[in-house]
Design an enzyme around this catalytic site. Sequence first.
Site, PDB file in Angstrom:
ATOM      1  N   GLU A 192       0.843  -1.219   0.000  1.00 55.22           N
ATOM      2  CA  GLU A 192       0.000   0.000   0.000  1.00 55.22           C
ATOM      3  C   GLU A 192       0.873   1.261   0.000  1.00 55.22           C
ATOM      4  O   GLU A 192       0.499   2.279  -0.586  1.00 55.22           O
ATOM      5  CB  GLU A 192      -0.952   0.011   1.203  1.00 55.22           C
ATOM      6  CG  GLU A 192      -1.991  -1.111   1.209  1.00 55.22           C
ATOM      7  CD  GLU A 192      -3.223  -0.849   0.332  1.00 55.22           C
ATOM      8  OE1 GLU A 192      -3.206   0.088  -0.479  1.00 55.22           O
ATOM      9  OE2 GLU A 192      -4.202  -1.619   0.456  1.00 55.22           O
ATOM     10  N   GLU A 244     -15.591  10.228  -2.166  1.00 57.45           N
ATOM     11  CA  GLU A 244     -15.268   9.548  -3.428  1.00 57.45           C
ATOM     12  C   GLU A 244     -16.282   9.790  -4.546  1.00 57.45           C
ATOM     13  O   GLU A 244     -16.835   8.873  -5.145  1.00 57.45           O
ATOM     14  CB  GLU A 244     -15.091   8.038  -3.182  1.00 57.45           C
ATOM     15  CG  GLU A 244     -14.301   7.392  -4.329  1.00 57.45           C
ATOM     16  CD  GLU A 244     -13.851   5.977  -4.024  1.00 57.45           C
ATOM     17  OE1 GLU A 244     -13.208   5.772  -2.975  1.00 57.45           O
ATOM     18  OE2 GLU A 244     -14.118   5.102  -4.848  1.00 57.45           O
ATOM     19  N   ARG A 248     -10.883  10.630  -5.371  1.00 60.75           N
ATOM     20  CA  ARG A 248     -10.481   9.701  -4.297  1.00 60.75           C
ATOM     21  C   ARG A 248     -10.306   8.270  -4.803  1.00 60.75           C
ATOM     22  O   ARG A 248      -9.555   7.482  -4.229  1.00 60.75           O
ATOM     23  CB  ARG A 248     -11.496   9.741  -3.145  1.00 60.75           C
ATOM     24  CG  ARG A 248     -11.085   8.819  -2.000  1.00 60.75           C
ATOM     25  CD  ARG A 248     -11.855   9.026  -0.717  1.00 60.75           C
ATOM     26  NE  ARG A 248     -11.419   8.046   0.260  1.00 60.75           N
ATOM     27  CZ  ARG A 248     -11.652   8.113   1.556  1.00 60.75           C
ATOM     28  NH1 ARG A 248     -12.324   9.117   2.048  1.00 60.75           N
ATOM     29  NH2 ARG A 248     -11.216   7.162   2.372  1.00 60.75           N
ATOM     30  N   HIS A 255      -7.292  -2.104  -6.845  1.00 58.62           N
ATOM     31  CA  HIS A 255      -8.314  -2.687  -5.978  1.00 58.62           C
ATOM     32  C   HIS A 255      -9.423  -3.399  -6.758  1.00 58.62           C
ATOM     33  O   HIS A 255     -10.035  -4.330  -6.237  1.00 58.62           O
ATOM     34  CB  HIS A 255      -8.906  -1.618  -5.060  1.00 58.62           C
ATOM     35  CG  HIS A 255      -7.983  -1.229  -3.935  1.00 58.62           C
ATOM     36  ND1 HIS A 255      -6.686  -0.802  -4.140  1.00 58.62           N
ATOM     37  CD2 HIS A 255      -8.148  -1.224  -2.579  1.00 58.62           C
ATOM     38  CE1 HIS A 255      -6.112  -0.534  -2.964  1.00 58.62           C
ATOM     39  NE2 HIS A 255      -6.971  -0.790  -2.006  1.00 58.62           N
ATOM     40  N   HIS A 272      -5.235  -8.879   2.286  1.00 55.18           N
ATOM     41  CA  HIS A 272      -5.626  -7.753   1.425  1.00 55.18           C
ATOM     42  C   HIS A 272      -4.438  -7.186   0.632  1.00 55.18           C
ATOM     43  O   HIS A 272      -4.502  -7.032  -0.595  1.00 55.18           O
ATOM     44  CB  HIS A 272      -6.261  -6.670   2.299  1.00 55.18           C
ATOM     45  CG  HIS A 272      -6.647  -5.430   1.566  1.00 55.18           C
ATOM     46  ND1 HIS A 272      -7.684  -5.384   0.675  1.00 55.18           N
ATOM     47  CD2 HIS A 272      -6.112  -4.185   1.594  1.00 55.18           C
ATOM     48  CE1 HIS A 272      -7.783  -4.166   0.177  1.00 55.18           C
ATOM     49  NE2 HIS A 272      -6.847  -3.406   0.712  1.00 55.18           N
TER      50      HIS A 272
HETATM   51  P1  NAD Z   1      -5.990  -7.268   9.553  1.00 57.78           P
HETATM   52  O1  NAD Z   1      -6.765  -6.268  10.261  1.00 57.78           O
HETATM   53  O2  NAD Z   1      -6.613  -8.594   9.280  1.00 57.78           O
HETATM   54  O3  NAD Z   1      -4.622  -7.491  10.351  1.00 57.78           O
HETATM   55  C1  NAD Z   1      -3.698  -8.435   9.853  1.00 57.78           C
HETATM   56  C2  NAD Z   1      -3.284  -9.444  10.924  1.00 57.78           C
HETATM   57  O4  NAD Z   1      -2.339  -8.852  11.805  1.00 57.78           O
HETATM   58  C3  NAD Z   1      -4.411  -9.947  11.797  1.00 57.78           C
HETATM   59  O5  NAD Z   1      -4.212 -11.305  12.064  1.00 57.78           O
HETATM   60  C4  NAD Z   1      -4.234  -9.123  13.066  1.00 57.78           C
HETATM   61  O6  NAD Z   1      -4.781  -9.747  14.202  1.00 57.78           O
HETATM   62  C5  NAD Z   1      -2.749  -9.040  13.154  1.00 57.78           C
HETATM   63  N1  NAD Z   1      -2.181  -7.914  13.882  1.00 57.78           N
HETATM   64  C6  NAD Z   1      -2.615  -6.642  13.919  1.00 57.78           C
HETATM   65  N2  NAD Z   1      -1.731  -5.854  14.541  1.00 57.78           N
HETATM   66  C7  NAD Z   1      -0.733  -6.653  14.946  1.00 57.78           C
HETATM   67  C8  NAD Z   1       0.481  -6.423  15.624  1.00 57.78           C
HETATM   68  N3  NAD Z   1       0.884  -5.202  15.956  1.00 57.78           N
HETATM   69  N4  NAD Z   1       1.265  -7.486  15.920  1.00 57.78           N
HETATM   70  C9  NAD Z   1       0.896  -8.737  15.516  1.00 57.78           C
HETATM   71  N5  NAD Z   1      -0.211  -9.017  14.836  1.00 57.78           N
HETATM   72  C10 NAD Z   1      -1.013  -7.969  14.545  1.00 57.78           C
HETATM   73  O7  NAD Z   1      -5.495  -6.735   8.135  1.00 57.78           O
HETATM   74  P2  NAD Z   1      -4.918  -5.329   7.651  1.00 57.78           P
HETATM   75  O8  NAD Z   1      -3.991  -5.653   6.560  1.00 57.78           O
HETATM   76  O9  NAD Z   1      -4.469  -4.501   8.763  1.00 57.78           O
HETATM   77  O10 NAD Z   1      -6.205  -4.612   7.042  1.00 57.78           O
HETATM   78  C11 NAD Z   1      -6.882  -5.144   5.922  1.00 57.78           C
HETATM   79  C12 NAD Z   1      -8.306  -4.643   5.942  1.00 57.78           C
HETATM   80  O11 NAD Z   1      -8.311  -3.220   5.827  1.00 57.78           O
HETATM   81  C13 NAD Z   1      -9.144  -5.173   4.823  1.00 57.78           C
HETATM   82  O12 NAD Z   1     -10.404  -5.568   5.316  1.00 57.78           O
HETATM   83  C14 NAD Z   1      -9.304  -3.979   3.881  1.00 57.78           C
HETATM   84  O13 NAD Z   1     -10.499  -4.009   3.165  1.00 57.78           O
HETATM   85  C15 NAD Z   1      -9.274  -2.851   4.865  1.00 57.78           C
HETATM   86  N6  NAD Z   1      -8.849  -1.571   4.264  1.00 57.78           N
HETATM   87  C16 NAD Z   1      -9.637  -0.497   4.488  1.00 57.78           C
HETATM   88  C17 NAD Z   1      -9.255   0.733   3.997  1.00 57.78           C
HETATM   89  C18 NAD Z   1     -10.079   1.945   4.312  1.00 57.78           C
HETATM   90  O14 NAD Z   1      -9.839   2.993   3.721  1.00 57.78           O
HETATM   91  N7  NAD Z   1     -11.013   1.864   5.235  1.00 57.78           N
HETATM   92  C19 NAD Z   1      -8.073   0.861   3.256  1.00 57.78           C
HETATM   93  C20 NAD Z   1      -7.285  -0.268   3.055  1.00 57.78           C
HETATM   94  C21 NAD Z   1      -7.689  -1.493   3.569  1.00 57.78           C
HETATM   95  N1  GLY Z   2      -8.301   2.869   0.542  1.00 54.54           N
HETATM   96  C1  GLY Z   2      -9.036   3.691  -0.320  1.00 54.54           C
HETATM   97  C2  GLY Z   2      -9.656   4.899   0.289  1.00 54.54           C
HETATM   98  O1  GLY Z   2      -9.526   5.158   1.469  1.00 54.54           O
HETATM   99  O2  GLY Z   2     -10.298   5.621  -0.394  1.00 54.54           O
END
Ligand code: NAD
Ligand code: GLY
Length: 375
Positions: A192, A244, A248, A255, A272
Amino acid sequence: MSLNLNESLPSDRQVQVNLGSRSYCVHIGPGIIVRADIMRFIDGDQVLIVTNETVAPLYLEMVREQITDKKVRDIILPDGEQFKNLEVLDEIFSKLLAEKHDRSTTLIAVGGGVIGDMTGFAAATDLRGVSFIQVPTTLLAQVDSSVGGKTAVNHPLGKNMIGAFHQPRTVIVDTNTLQSLPDREFSAGIAEILKYGLIADVDFFNWLEREIDSLMSRDVGKLTYAIEQSCRIKAKVVRSDETEQGVRAILNLGHTFGHAIETFQNYRHWIHGEAISVGILMAMQMSYLRGNLEISHVHRVSELLQHCSLPVKPPHNMTIVDFNKLMLRDKKVRNEKLRLVLLEKIGKAKVIETFERELLQRVLSEFCGPDPSSA
Ligand code: NAD
Ligand code: GLY
């Protein structure tokens, strides 16, 4: 894997997200959970900390200890993208209602993007909206999901399909939490970060490419800079198009392809950032075929992603037919027409409304192999 603390610790950094009355600051620094004075962002007497079973033993107490003279409760959800759904979200509402939380409640998300997105959506909809704070603990959440106010859960038919825009009151990025992050999750966050350079800042991209080994060895100074720059780019885009309506969407480079991969796998197996890694390359290949990018740039990014142990091909069992079906469920689809985020050059992305369908099919066949039904 531990952070490389040989370098002197960077000073705390701040990124302002300017959205009028919904403005807030992203606070970045090592140990900042303890130093951020989280109490100043909590107005009422009730707090619910939302986290998961992996993060709770690591950071729940640390956050809880910062909150004094309030009724602090917590809820520990199962860990995984497959639990980012309405059923698990309902556990948060049940807790809030059973414990009689009122509108002055503050929710605090402690975890990765899954916890952040679910907590944010609960905060957007509980009693028609309460305040929430993001304490992101994955690299991906620190540079992307905790900033900008997109909140959501998944539906079996599509990723992040049910959600709301709801800005947090503040974001507290404690870079020390990256010490406990597994390598695979760390790489997903790097994907990212590379995205930001690719869509908006060629100098940042060149810096990332030069410093990739330091970043992968978790050099705390370099990481802090990369997180700050990423949040700055995101804040700028969000400020110009919070909900968006247009620009945005460039934050979604890769994605459309990546979400199709995640939905295909029922939100299991690949994480992801891995799906986005492949999606970025597919979008770049499409940009190349449309004559906007040199092929050497596609190869350059492919090598960089592989260097970070990220995938550059879709799952072997995913076909062109799967992509074509699942991509049409993208949130960027308008009037049943797909829109794609493509690169005009490294450092500049654009949302493309009309494109040559055969070029997209060519990209899919280059990445997946030929359509099995046409054999
Ligand atoms: P996640 O939240 O599943 O975390 C990944 C893993 O790391 C999990 O197993 C979690 O328990 C573990 N973890 C978290 N912090 C930790 C730490 N400090 N030490 C050890 N383990 C830890 O995944 P992610 O990659 O953080 O987030 C992916 C999600 O975010 C997806 O659902 C995606 O759609 C969403 N997302 C949202 C936006 C937005 O703008 N809202 C943007 C990008 C991604
Ligand atoms: N991750 C895309 C957004 O926040 O718009």
